[in-house]
Design an enzyme around this catalytic site. Sequence first.
Site, PDB file in Angstrom:
ATOM      1  N   HIS A   1       8.790  -2.976  -7.024  1.00  0.00           N
ATOM      2  CA  HIS A   1       8.250  -2.545  -8.337  1.00  0.00           C
ATOM      3  C   HIS A   1       9.374  -1.951  -9.186  1.00  0.00           C
ATOM      4  O   HIS A   1       9.135  -1.013  -9.957  1.00  0.00           O
ATOM      5  CB  HIS A   1       7.157  -1.475  -8.183  1.00  0.00           C
ATOM      6  CG  HIS A   1       5.959  -1.858  -7.380  1.00  0.00           C
ATOM      7  ND1 HIS A   1       4.834  -2.437  -7.931  1.00  0.00           N
ATOM      8  CD2 HIS A   1       5.693  -1.756  -6.043  1.00  0.00           C
ATOM      9  CE1 HIS A   1       3.938  -2.632  -6.981  1.00  0.00           C
ATOM     10  NE2 HIS A   1       4.433  -2.239  -5.831  1.00  0.00           N
TER      11      HIS A   1
ATOM     12  N   SER B   1       5.834  -5.379  -1.117  1.00  0.00           N
ATOM     13  CA  SER B   1       5.896  -3.967  -1.514  1.00  0.00           C
ATOM     14  C   SER B   1       6.199  -3.084  -0.291  1.00  0.00           C
ATOM     15  O   SER B   1       7.301  -3.201   0.269  1.00  0.00           O
ATOM     16  CB  SER B   1       4.590  -3.588  -2.208  1.00  0.00           C
ATOM     17  OG  SER B   1       4.698  -2.362  -2.862  1.00  0.00           O
ATOM     18  N   ALA B   2       5.283  -2.245   0.151  1.00  0.00           N
ATOM     19  CA  ALA B   2       5.539  -1.423   1.342  1.00  0.00           C
ATOM     20  C   ALA B   2       5.950  -2.292   2.536  1.00  0.00           C
ATOM     21  O   ALA B   2       6.786  -1.903   3.356  1.00  0.00           O
ATOM     22  CB  ALA B   2       4.305  -0.602   1.693  1.00  0.00           C
TER      23      ALA B   2
ATOM     24  N   GLY C   1       0.870  -1.175   0.000  1.00  0.00           N
ATOM     25  CA  GLY C   1       0.000   0.000   0.000  1.00  0.00           C
ATOM     26  C   GLY C   1       0.903   1.220   0.000  1.00  0.00           C
ATOM     27  O   GLY C   1       1.762   1.339  -0.861  1.00  0.00           O
TER      28      GLY C   1
ATOM     29  N   GLU D   1       8.674  -6.394 -10.467  1.00  0.00           N
ATOM     30  CA  GLU D   1       7.387  -7.020 -10.132  1.00  0.00           C
ATOM     31  C   GLU D   1       7.469  -8.513 -10.441  1.00  0.00           C
ATOM     32  O   GLU D   1       7.904  -8.911 -11.512  1.00  0.00           O
ATOM     33  CB  GLU D   1       6.251  -6.347 -10.917  1.00  0.00           C
ATOM     34  CG  GLU D   1       6.038  -4.911 -10.455  1.00  0.00           C
ATOM     35  CD  GLU D   1       4.810  -4.240 -11.064  1.00  0.00           C
ATOM     36  OE1 GLU D   1       4.269  -4.776 -12.046  1.00  0.00           O
ATOM     37  OE2 GLU D   1       4.407  -3.179 -10.537  1.00  0.00           O
TER      38      GLU D   1
HETATM   39 CA   LIG Z   1       2.799   1.319  -2.949  1.00  0.00          CA
END
Ligand SMILES: [Ca+2]
Lengths: 241, 241
Positions: free
Chosen positions: B163, B126-127, B93, B199
């Site tokens: 990413h 991700s985060a 997020g 990714e």
């Molecule tokens: Ca993000």
Amino acid sequence: LKMSRRNLLLLSNSTIHGSGYLEWAAQEIKDFLTSKNVKTVLFVPYALRDMDNYTETARKKFTSWGYELSSIHQASDPVVAVEGAEAIFIGGGNSFQLLKALYDNKLIQPIRKRVLQDGMPYIGSSAGSNVATVSINTTNDMPIVYPPSFSALNLLPFNINPHYIDADPNSKHMGETREERIRQYHEIPGTPPVLGLREGGLVKVEDNSAKILGKHQARIFFPGQQPVEHPLGTDVSFLLK
Amino acid sequence: LKMSRRNLLLLSNSTIHGSGYLEWAAQEIKDFLTSKNVKTVLFVPYALRDMDNYTETARKKFTSWGYELSSIHQASDPVVAVEGAEAIFIGGGNSFQLLKALYDNKLIQPIRKRVLQDGMPYIGSSAGSNVATVSINTTNDMPIVYPPSFSALNLLPFNINPHYIDADPNSKHMGETREERIRQYHEIPGTPPVLGLREGGLVKVEDNSAKILGKHQARIFFPGQQPVEHPLGTDVSFLLK
Ligand SMILES: [Ca+2]
Ligand SMILES: [Ca+2]
């Protein structure tokens, strides 16, 4: 400080594809400075680390247009430099580095005072436009250093997203689109409107009037509303309310 | 805390183009949890604002794989939830929002202790991978909230750029490429190496060994050096030194 007096020219970015440094905005910058009788510009190169080099790039351009340019990083006292400046140009680079340097050099209040009380002309590009607004919350930059706050110069009651880019419908990349990022920002209560300036776009603010100029229309985001496109020449003074 | 004991599975991202939530990494996640005899996973949804919805998405997936999932935002005491967890999964997020919530809920030291002393399995996406590292200085996210620091859980002595995306040679957009952003970060003295995970890429860390897995090779950046590509299956334990 009341925000009723101000002269701001805020560019999305310095260089567009296939054109030299600031060339796309040359006429706007010259008209802006000439109409205010400016002869000398104070340059703020804090957004990049090689400030000598950066200053030479900016000096060459402004000199070719007939203005003198001095850099704040070569001044013995940056606050005194701001107090005595005819006009200020804050260049692009990294917004976090730039805002941290403005705080470290105790320049937030002196710049606000000169712009909002004396009407000192302010030109910003990219990161230099971000720091003119409420906060750097809508920068695209990587947070490479930690500033003491994300609150910025607050010369205007809205935020800018420079280098605004439309979603590519063919992209397979899953990172958030720019519009999704701005929508996530607006999920936070109390956040200001965001002006998305595409590369080659700018907003010119004189006192309580604001206009979209440059080469591309702008996209404006209000919390909880659909974003709206505003063509070149549109009066967007509602952003100043 | 010494960093000699740890079990980490750090994903670049949750969803790749054309595939369901976490599907691309399903086998790696199941192998990881089964090998540690995990039955129940504590989910951390702080990176998004709609945490109930986010938890349902994660619960559906982990339940379909045969694990139970509880969410920290529904626990009466988040610290107690961490202290009693078998394994933790921190979802993606916004990294700023996530890190701020970890600080606000006083979870930095409790999570560090469980991972580095007890070897509690940690999955991040991700985060959730960004916060496992030294700092969130190399996130791609928009700084929509201001955390009390960019320093993160520091479970590993390097940073991640999730990413990760290669420059598009045909792009006319003038914003910095990802590689340029990481290079600007590395101009700052004392910054750690950066693992660029495309990714569909992940790094698995067990004690003092680290390996590149998933679907794509990784790109590793050391300050002052040319970045290096590391194919799938490469041992990158040198990042842990
Ligand atoms: Ca993000
Ligand atoms: Ca920038």
